[in-house]
Design an enzyme around this catalytic site. Structure first.
Site, PDB file in Angstrom:
ATOM      1  N   GLY B  10       0.843  -1.199   0.000  1.00 55.23           N
ATOM      2  CA  GLY B  10       0.000   0.000   0.000  1.00 55.23           C
ATOM      3  C   GLY B  10       0.875   1.245   0.000  1.00 55.23           C
ATOM      4  O   GLY B  10       2.064   1.191  -0.337  1.00 55.23           O
ATOM      5  N   PHE B  11       0.289   2.370   0.404  1.00 54.72           N
ATOM      6  CA  PHE B  11       1.059   3.620   0.392  1.00 54.72           C
ATOM      7  C   PHE B  11       2.299   3.539   1.285  1.00 54.72           C
ATOM      8  O   PHE B  11       3.370   4.006   0.917  1.00 54.72           O
ATOM      9  CB  PHE B  11       0.174   4.783   0.857  1.00 54.72           C
ATOM     10  CG  PHE B  11      -0.824   5.223  -0.176  1.00 54.72           C
ATOM     11  CD1 PHE B  11      -0.407   5.879  -1.324  1.00 54.72           C
ATOM     12  CD2 PHE B  11      -2.175   4.974  -0.013  1.00 54.72           C
ATOM     13  CE1 PHE B  11      -1.317   6.286  -2.278  1.00 54.72           C
ATOM     14  CE2 PHE B  11      -3.093   5.376  -0.966  1.00 54.72           C
ATOM     15  CZ  PHE B  11      -2.671   6.034  -2.104  1.00 54.72           C
ATOM     16  N   VAL B  76       0.866 -13.301   4.228  1.00 54.52           N
ATOM     17  CA  VAL B  76       1.581 -13.553   5.474  1.00 54.52           C
ATOM     18  C   VAL B  76       0.616 -14.124   6.505  1.00 54.52           C
ATOM     19  O   VAL B  76      -0.491 -13.617   6.686  1.00 54.52           O
ATOM     20  CB  VAL B  76       2.228 -12.254   5.992  1.00 54.52           C
ATOM     21  CG1 VAL B  76       2.843 -12.477   7.372  1.00 54.52           C
ATOM     22  CG2 VAL B  76       3.285 -11.769   5.008  1.00 54.52           C
ATOM     23  N   GLU B 168     -18.095  11.110  -0.298  1.00 52.63           N
ATOM     24  CA  GLU B 168     -17.758  10.968  -1.713  1.00 52.63           C
ATOM     25  C   GLU B 168     -18.707   9.997  -2.411  1.00 52.63           C
ATOM     26  O   GLU B 168     -19.163  10.259  -3.534  1.00 52.63           O
ATOM     27  CB  GLU B 168     -16.295  10.536  -1.851  1.00 52.63           C
ATOM     28  CG  GLU B 168     -15.350  11.694  -1.528  1.00 52.63           C
ATOM     29  CD  GLU B 168     -13.893  11.292  -1.316  1.00 52.63           C
ATOM     30  OE1 GLU B 168     -13.041  12.183  -1.348  1.00 52.63           O
ATOM     31  OE2 GLU B 168     -13.619  10.102  -1.109  1.00 52.63           O
ATOM     32  N   ALA B 313      -3.346   8.287   3.476  1.00 48.73           N
ATOM     33  CA  ALA B 313      -2.181   7.976   2.648  1.00 48.73           C
ATOM     34  C   ALA B 313      -0.937   8.753   3.067  1.00 48.73           C
ATOM     35  O   ALA B 313       0.158   8.201   3.155  1.00 48.73           O
ATOM     36  CB  ALA B 313      -2.510   8.269   1.181  1.00 48.73           C
TER      37      ALA B 313
END
Lengths: 411, 411
Positions: B10-11, B76, B168, B313
């Site tokens: 990810g970020f 994992v 959103e 993020a």
């Protein structure tokens, strides 16, 4: 006003609906999916060049301005030509005055249905995403595979069927392995992948004239594809393909061979051919029911050379438009006219910048063939948005050698 | 050379890997998916504006030129900080000298796991496609629904949670109903759809300053969203949402409320907070293991105001880069430095041309806020291709009011 029911929103059904624009009829188009797929580019979704949204549009969006058409999502169970009723799987029924059955075809395994699990075919967007997933996962697994023999099987891709779909898949896959993935892996060289194209007949692209077939074969071989013609597949299982006495260890097998028509054809109670296509009359109606038309991949009609017309988009579209004109004539008390097919040419692409095109006045290959292919396909993409996006996508893919939509999704 | 293992692409994990470019370490990045997702635009995939390929790129493609990094697909299972080993679900193990755990978070239902089936959340590409499917299917079913009460329930959309994702989603959904679908249906008016946004707290966008919260609420209401703050959801079932004693009949319920950290955090054997985030030390290591770093949504660290840093993020990216610098220092025998967060601002968009932006020096709203939002998000999209495509896509979507990627796929 007469009620026209169209089953299927593929090339045939859509052409029929569009031809009825402004006609004095009410139209109901039924499809079990909400989108029309531009099938000739489906292999590009399977090979991670394009996104599903680039080659598919909602059917109701395509027909949104045509006020005499309603588009309904529903799966047809059967047709009752005597009662003039269409029955859906969910129990709903639709009466019709005229019926156009354009339910198409899917891939088939010549009676070996157990092969389906090991060798996915390519007919829907979902099929394309399954192929994309399998191909990309094979490379991912190869990166983690310490055993050389197993790694080699993961990097061996067998495509069964040397028609346009098989040739296009093989060409695209060879390019991915040789070019797009070049920098991506640390534990193997992607260009060492084996791509094997198996064709039972004597040549790839059987319907094309010989010089173009030869050109296609040479182009495939130049891309590193191992083209094996005259090779019949006798068995497919987990991780292998058998051709007679020899066996290929391959974790990824893609099916581009057989086709079977929708079972809706046989359910009409009229004669069908070996793959389930309905023997239609010259006006595309079925015997005894002048109000039921069967078109596209589901119809079997002899062309000028006596052989059945091929299951391609232009046949379906011409049949759809012709049928709608016939329905308007019938509604006005005029007789039906027989269908005649006007072949505008056949095309197949082999990788990034090579294609063969068999057009009425000229035969093209290589770069020129590819430009012709590009022009025809982008021009025919339904929806203005798609054309721009696909152009940008391709331009980027072309100049960068990248396949950036390499997403493993699902399951 | 020291071996750095990063869990998660990810970020946070990606920023950590990129910061190690050219550093004297070998890096293994493990992720159970092959792609990095630009999460801030995930709602646009869920609302059929963008394709998955527009906001996601293969992790190995992003890192292809960084020769000291190998990217491996694998899930994992657990970490053994004592033995310095990472165990995968498939049994493989990876030893490390330094470990960065960036396994992120997913959505959660506050102990009501049975709500998940009725109210899908939004964290992965697959989640976005499930939402897209549900929303589009509701409209399709409404077109065929003769019963007015059931049709109304099909055209009622409830979004639970008034944070950025909920706002959103609600804004985009209102625009679809009012604008994009306007011409598409024959048996109902899409603009009669009800979009209801439920928020338990006193305002939408709780972390934003009050004037921006008010602007966001007004913009939502102008789009026709029914914003209900101070409204706690008490029950969700098939076709309904209950808020205390009142019940809303809605076939489509979207979840944008709770979050839970990856279980890998708790499995480290160190203290975690209520949602499973690991209480990290100021240098982002865990107690007793100066070679194990936890970053991003999985880490709980107090910010300058004493409250935990938000799961966004920019926090994850700054933590990732900081951790990699610390690892290079540690490998050179230097001490670790504490992490300090530099807030570059918060943003949320409300529909096609309105957004709120809370930046360090200025607060923006409306058109200007939207342009700022557009610039920041497109600028940060990873991969040159995506930026161009997304720009074209948006330009088209903006000028045409169309959502052309309205495909119902899957299942």
């Amino acid at each position: 006003m007469p009620h026209v029911v169209i089953i299927g929103g593929g090339f045939g059904g859509l052409a029929a609906a569009r031809q009825l624009r402004g006609a004095p009829v009410d139209v109901t188009l039924l499809d079990r999916r909400n989108h029309h797929v531009f099938q000739p580019l489906l292999y590009q979704v399977a090979m991670a060049v394009l996104s599903p949204g680039d080659i598919a549009s909602p059917i109701r969006w395509i027909l949104r301005h045509q006020r005499n058409v309603e588009v309904l999502l529903g799966e047809v169970d059967r047709v009752d030509p005597g009662g003039k009723v269409v029955h859906l799987v969910d129990g709903a029924t639709f009466s019709y005055d005229y019926l156009i059955v354009a339910a198409g075809a899917t891939h088939a395994y010549f009676g070996h249905d157990d092969w389906a699990a090991h060798a996915p075919g390519l007919k829907t967007l979902e099929d394309a995403l399954v192929m994309r997933r399998r191909v990309l996962l094979a490379f991912e697994r190869a990166e983690r595979e310490p055993d050389p023999a197993r790694q080699e099987a993961l990097l061996t891709f067998v495509i069964v069927g040397g028609g346009p779909t098989g040739v296009e898949l093989a060409g695209a896959l060879a390019e991915i392995a040789r070019q797009s993935l070049a920098a991506d892996f640390r534990h193997f060289d992607p260009s060492s992948s084996k791509i094997i194209l198996l064709e039972g007949g004597p040549a790839v692209l059987p319907p094309f004239p010989e010089p173009l077939r030869d050109a296609a074969r040479r182009d495939l071989q130049r891309l590193g594809v191992d083209v094996r013609t005259g090779t019949l597949v006798t068995r497919i299982g987990p991780g292998f393909v058998e051709t007679g006495s020899s066996r290929i260890a391959a974790e990824t097998i893609l099916w581009a061979a057989g086709v079977a028509a929708s079972p809706l054809g046989a359910a009409l109670g009229v004669p069908v051919d070996r793959v389930g296509r309905v023997f239609v009359q010259p006006d595309l109606t079925i015997p005894g029911h002048p109000d039921v038309f069967v078109i596209g991949d589901l119809a079997s009609l002899a062309g000028p050379d006596g052989r059945p017309l091929p299951g391609v988009a232009q046949v379906a579209m011409q049949m759809g438009a012709h049928t709608s004109r016939n329905i308007v004539r019938a509604a006005a008390g005029q007789p039906l006219r027989p269908f005649t097919y006007r072949n505008l040419g056949d095309m197949a692409t082999i990788g990034r910048a090579s294609a063969v095109a068999d057009l009425p006045v000229i035969k093209l290959k290589g770069w020129i063939g590819w430009l012709a292919w590009l022009f025809v396909h982008i021009f025919n993409l339904i929806g203005f948005r798609n054309r721009i996006i696909v152009m940008v996508q391709w331009a980027w893919s072309y100049f960068s050698y990248q396949r950036a939509i390499r997403l493993i999704t699902g399951k």
